[in-house]
Design a protein around this motif. Sequence first.
Motif, PDB file in Angstrom:
ATOM      1  N   LEU A 187      -9.124   4.531  10.576  1.00  0.00           N
ATOM      2  CA  LEU A 187      -9.386   5.449   9.462  1.00  0.00           C
ATOM      3  C   LEU A 187      -8.454   5.156   8.288  1.00  0.00           C
ATOM      4  O   LEU A 187      -8.859   5.169   7.123  1.00  0.00           O
ATOM      5  CB  LEU A 187      -9.217   6.898   9.922  1.00  0.00           C
ATOM      6  CG  LEU A 187     -10.352   7.499  10.764  1.00  0.00           C
ATOM      7  CD1 LEU A 187      -9.975   8.892  11.247  1.00  0.00           C
ATOM      8  CD2 LEU A 187     -11.639   7.552   9.939  1.00  0.00           C
ATOM      9  N   ALA A 188      -7.182   4.878   8.622  1.00  0.00           N
ATOM     10  CA  ALA A 188      -6.225   4.557   7.557  1.00  0.00           C
ATOM     11  C   ALA A 188      -6.642   3.277   6.829  1.00  0.00           C
ATOM     12  O   ALA A 188      -6.548   3.187   5.592  1.00  0.00           O
ATOM     13  CB  ALA A 188      -4.823   4.398   8.156  1.00  0.00           C
TER      14      ALA A 188
ATOM     15  N   VAL B 292      10.394   5.655   6.811  1.00  0.00           N
ATOM     16  CA  VAL B 292      11.352   6.752   6.652  1.00  0.00           C
ATOM     17  C   VAL B 292      11.636   6.999   5.170  1.00  0.00           C
ATOM     18  O   VAL B 292      11.657   8.145   4.706  1.00  0.00           O
ATOM     19  CB  VAL B 292      12.656   6.438   7.416  1.00  0.00           C
ATOM     20  CG1 VAL B 292      13.703   7.530   7.155  1.00  0.00           C
ATOM     21  CG2 VAL B 292      12.387   6.317   8.903  1.00  0.00           C
ATOM     22  N   TRP B 293      11.839   5.906   4.410  1.00  0.00           N
ATOM     23  CA  TRP B 293      12.167   6.077   2.988  1.00  0.00           C
ATOM     24  C   TRP B 293      11.024   6.765   2.251  1.00  0.00           C
ATOM     25  O   TRP B 293      11.242   7.716   1.483  1.00  0.00           O
ATOM     26  CB  TRP B 293      12.444   4.707   2.360  1.00  0.00           C
ATOM     27  CG  TRP B 293      13.024   4.831   0.969  1.00  0.00           C
ATOM     28  CD1 TRP B 293      14.338   4.787   0.618  1.00  0.00           C
ATOM     29  CD2 TRP B 293      12.283   5.020  -0.245  1.00  0.00           C
ATOM     30  NE1 TRP B 293      14.489   4.941  -0.737  1.00  0.00           N
ATOM     31  CE2 TRP B 293      13.232   5.110  -1.301  1.00  0.00           C
ATOM     32  CE3 TRP B 293      10.939   5.155  -0.552  1.00  0.00           C
ATOM     33  CZ2 TRP B 293      12.869   5.298  -2.623  1.00  0.00           C
ATOM     34  CZ3 TRP B 293      10.570   5.344  -1.873  1.00  0.00           C
ATOM     35  CH2 TRP B 293      11.521   5.415  -2.904  1.00  0.00           C
ATOM     36  N   ASN B 294       9.796   6.286   2.501  1.00  0.00           N
ATOM     37  CA  ASN B 294       8.645   6.864   1.803  1.00  0.00           C
ATOM     38  C   ASN B 294       8.408   8.305   2.213  1.00  0.00           C
ATOM     39  O   ASN B 294       8.052   9.159   1.392  1.00  0.00           O
ATOM     40  CB  ASN B 294       7.393   6.038   2.090  1.00  0.00           C
ATOM     41  CG  ASN B 294       7.550   4.589   1.667  1.00  0.00           C
ATOM     42  OD1 ASN B 294       7.973   3.761   2.464  1.00  0.00           O
ATOM     43  ND2 ASN B 294       7.238   4.292   0.406  1.00  0.00           N
TER      44      ASN B 294
ATOM     45  N   GLY C 148      -1.609   3.349   4.420  1.00  0.00           N
ATOM     46  CA  GLY C 148      -0.748   2.834   5.463  1.00  0.00           C
ATOM     47  C   GLY C 148       0.226   3.905   5.917  1.00  0.00           C
ATOM     48  O   GLY C 148       0.506   4.865   5.201  1.00  0.00           O
ATOM     49  N   LEU C 149       0.755   3.763   7.135  1.00  0.00           N
ATOM     50  CA  LEU C 149       1.730   4.735   7.633  1.00  0.00           C
ATOM     51  C   LEU C 149       3.032   4.606   6.854  1.00  0.00           C
ATOM     52  O   LEU C 149       3.590   3.504   6.752  1.00  0.00           O
ATOM     53  CB  LEU C 149       1.986   4.518   9.122  1.00  0.00           C
ATOM     54  CG  LEU C 149       0.959   5.118  10.093  1.00  0.00           C
ATOM     55  CD1 LEU C 149       1.300   4.714  11.517  1.00  0.00           C
ATOM     56  CD2 LEU C 149       0.926   6.638   9.963  1.00  0.00           C
TER      57      LEU C 149
ATOM     58  N   LYS D 191       0.821  -1.210   0.000  1.00  0.00           N
ATOM     59  CA  LYS D 191       0.000   0.000   0.000  1.00  0.00           C
ATOM     60  C   LYS D 191       0.857   1.263   0.000  1.00  0.00           C
ATOM     61  O   LYS D 191       0.348   2.367  -0.232  1.00  0.00           O
ATOM     62  CB  LYS D 191      -0.893   0.032   1.246  1.00  0.00           C
ATOM     63  CG  LYS D 191      -2.028  -0.970   1.261  1.00  0.00           C
ATOM     64  CD  LYS D 191      -2.860  -0.771   2.523  1.00  0.00           C
ATOM     65  CE  LYS D 191      -4.026  -1.765   2.586  1.00  0.00           C
ATOM     66  NZ  LYS D 191      -4.826  -1.590   3.820  1.00  0.00           N
ATOM     67  N   LEU D 192       2.153   1.115   0.308  1.00  0.00           N
ATOM     68  CA  LEU D 192       2.996   2.294   0.508  1.00  0.00           C
ATOM     69  C   LEU D 192       3.144   3.164  -0.746  1.00  0.00           C
ATOM     70  O   LEU D 192       3.161   4.405  -0.632  1.00  0.00           O
ATOM     71  CB  LEU D 192       4.371   1.866   1.032  1.00  0.00           C
ATOM     72  CG  LEU D 192       4.376   1.362   2.486  1.00  0.00           C
ATOM     73  CD1 LEU D 192       5.764   0.910   2.902  1.00  0.00           C
ATOM     74  CD2 LEU D 192       3.880   2.466   3.428  1.00  0.00           C
TER      75      LEU D 192
END
Length: 799
Positions: free
Chosen positions: A758-759, A769-771, A765-766, A709-710
């Motif tokens: 909610l997400a 760091v890279w994203n 998704g949360l 999902k990222l």
Amino acid sequence: MTTPMLAGTRGLTEAEVAERVEAGRTNETKRHTSRPLSAILRANFFTPLNAVIAVLAVIAITFGTLQEDLFYGLKQALFVGVIIANILIGTVQELRAKRTLDKLSLMNTANARVLRDGEVIEIDPATIVADDIVVIEPGDRIVVDGPVVESRNLEIDESLLTGEADPVAKAPGDEVRSGSFAVAGTGKFRAEQIGADSYAAKLVEEASKFTLARSELREGINRFIKLINWLIVPIALLLIISQASDLENWREIVVSTVAGIVPMIPEGLVLLTSVAFAVGVIRLGARHCLVQELPAIEGLARTDVLCLDKTGTLTEGGMDVEEIRPVPGEGEDPLVALAALDASDDSPNPTMQAIGAYLQERDAEDPGWRVIDAMPFSSARKWSGTRFTDNGTWLLGAPDILLDQSDPVALEADMLAAQGLRVLALVTAESASTTGGVTGVKPQALVVLRQRLRSTAAATLEYFKEQGVAVKIISGDSPAAVGAVAAQLGVDGAGDTVDARRLPEDPEELADLLENNTIFGRVKPHQKRDFIKALQSRGHTVAMTGDGVNDVLALKDADLGIAMGSGSAAARSVAQVVLLDDEFATLPHVVNEGRRVLGNIGRVSNLFLTKTVYAISLALFIAIGAIGSWIAGGDPLPYPFLPIHQSLINAFTIGIPAFFLALAPTFDRAKPGFVKRTLKFAIPAGLACAIPTFVVYLASLAHDGTDSKLPQTTAGITLFCLALAALAIVAKPYTWWKVTLVAACGGAFLLVLSVPWLADFYELGLPGVWNTTAAAIGIGSGIAALLLWLVVRPKHHAE
């Protein structure tokens, strides 16, 4: 209300009226002063854009349910919620505007006078029955058709029917038609063609209905809609073809393709425009201002020249007689002659009414002079008079028309007029007629009247001066009198009043004169119309105010006609705006409402078109990338968002903030070039949103793969932040509530990301760091581009 019986027939009896009412022979017609409920619902619900959205919603629900379950399908169709909210808001606001307009239209309806059982009574025009004897006076609008049965120098202006400006004399037996109006004399006619059979059934409806007439704002939006419709089809097909390579996930492909098409549609733009106009109608209605056509609000905001008729606009309706100055050495008492003139006038105008009140205060009674012929006042002749059997011919009118300018009495009249007083000459004449002119004039007295200046006129004129709107004061009064009134109100150029009797006939020379002068006196009705056309020929947007029958032609030809509520029915019927309480000071509020509509819809258009540009750009990038990947034999390139992602992004960057921005107060001056200006914002803003989002999405796909999902989350965060930055630029100039609005929208999106359920609901998704780093770089570069092209660059070019 009744008045004494006029000479002639006694009219219909009560029983005859009842018989015709029962037979349905009345003048009642279906009057559409506003759109009916069915039309409002159709206009708000059944539009091409709503149809496209509905089809896309059905597809999202159907294939989302096939892919997983009904809840998933319904969730993907959340974008319909914004449409439903906009429809409900638009419908409610227009219904409120309808109630306001209907109520004000009733106040604006002029009664008709008919002769029944020997008495003249005032009735609603809709209750006129066949064979009624209708009584007409100067300024009355004729609402049914029929033959004249009595005429006392009756003159009818048929310019709205035939285009001919010259009044037509009517004798018994001549036909009068609805849509024309009386300009001089009095008379009666029999109602023959009534209801749907009369011209009035069409003309009254056309003059007072709730319309969406020509509007630069609406035309610009419609051009956007047509352009987008042409672009959506090929790009949507290209997107579908590009996604078809992944046949294993075809249901998911269909849903994501819907997500690519939905943001291309500026779904709420048309409705929010209607809402802004409707709210303007309601706000102005509270100030007793009847807006007979919605875009009239826009019209005054665009006006750069305002032509004002002095009488009734800068001055109040009534006048007071200051004094009567007899000419030394003349025999007849002027009060006696004035009393005889007053008694012979069946339809006194405001001037004669003021003289009548003055005579009454001094117990000056009708001397009983026998009348041979009465000549009513005409704005073209500038005088009225009566020929008596034993007392000669007496005239009352403009000194510069009736008197020789070398006469000391004429000089005295000029000196009085220069003090801001209105002066009339009372004279005797050897002969006078409405067609042959006047001979053998001998002055008897000067009638000095004082006009009542409106207390708000000076401040209103100053407002238009500050706003850069050129004011032209045009009046039928003497140049000296008009100049004096203008001087009292602090109008620039009041000392250089132009006498309209010496105006050039060449349109170009007239336009030059109008550009360089402000005050004009002795202007005839047809000249007012020439003034409007000359100013328009120089590219000006011209508004015209007026209240009399002599203003009708100019009101009709002006870009915006503004009539006074107490003015003639003819003037009110052709104007787009009617000031029901005659308050000239209402006009700045009309300007402000127009500026609110234009400024705010411009902002809202920037948001909606930015979304359309970035949606089209993303769809193109994805389609081209997917086709390239398919040709190269690589992995398929799915669309980065689901419909529910677009619902979330659109709600907090466009849907909710657009509603508040569309109704916010603003006083920015209206500027031309709506389409060009909007595109200059939307195209760079849309590209600044789309390009970083696409690059970040590709990078995240390469890092996390298509099963995560990222990539969608990273792209969603990037697009949201860039769209929010565009919103922040559009919201300028900043106020506390605008800053709060932008911050609240950003906070709402952050809340969705940080609350797990909610997400999960929004399929996000949360980011790691890279994203987060990738999104930050994309957001930073996009915001830099937004600031460079939309903030820094315009300022640099302006300098």
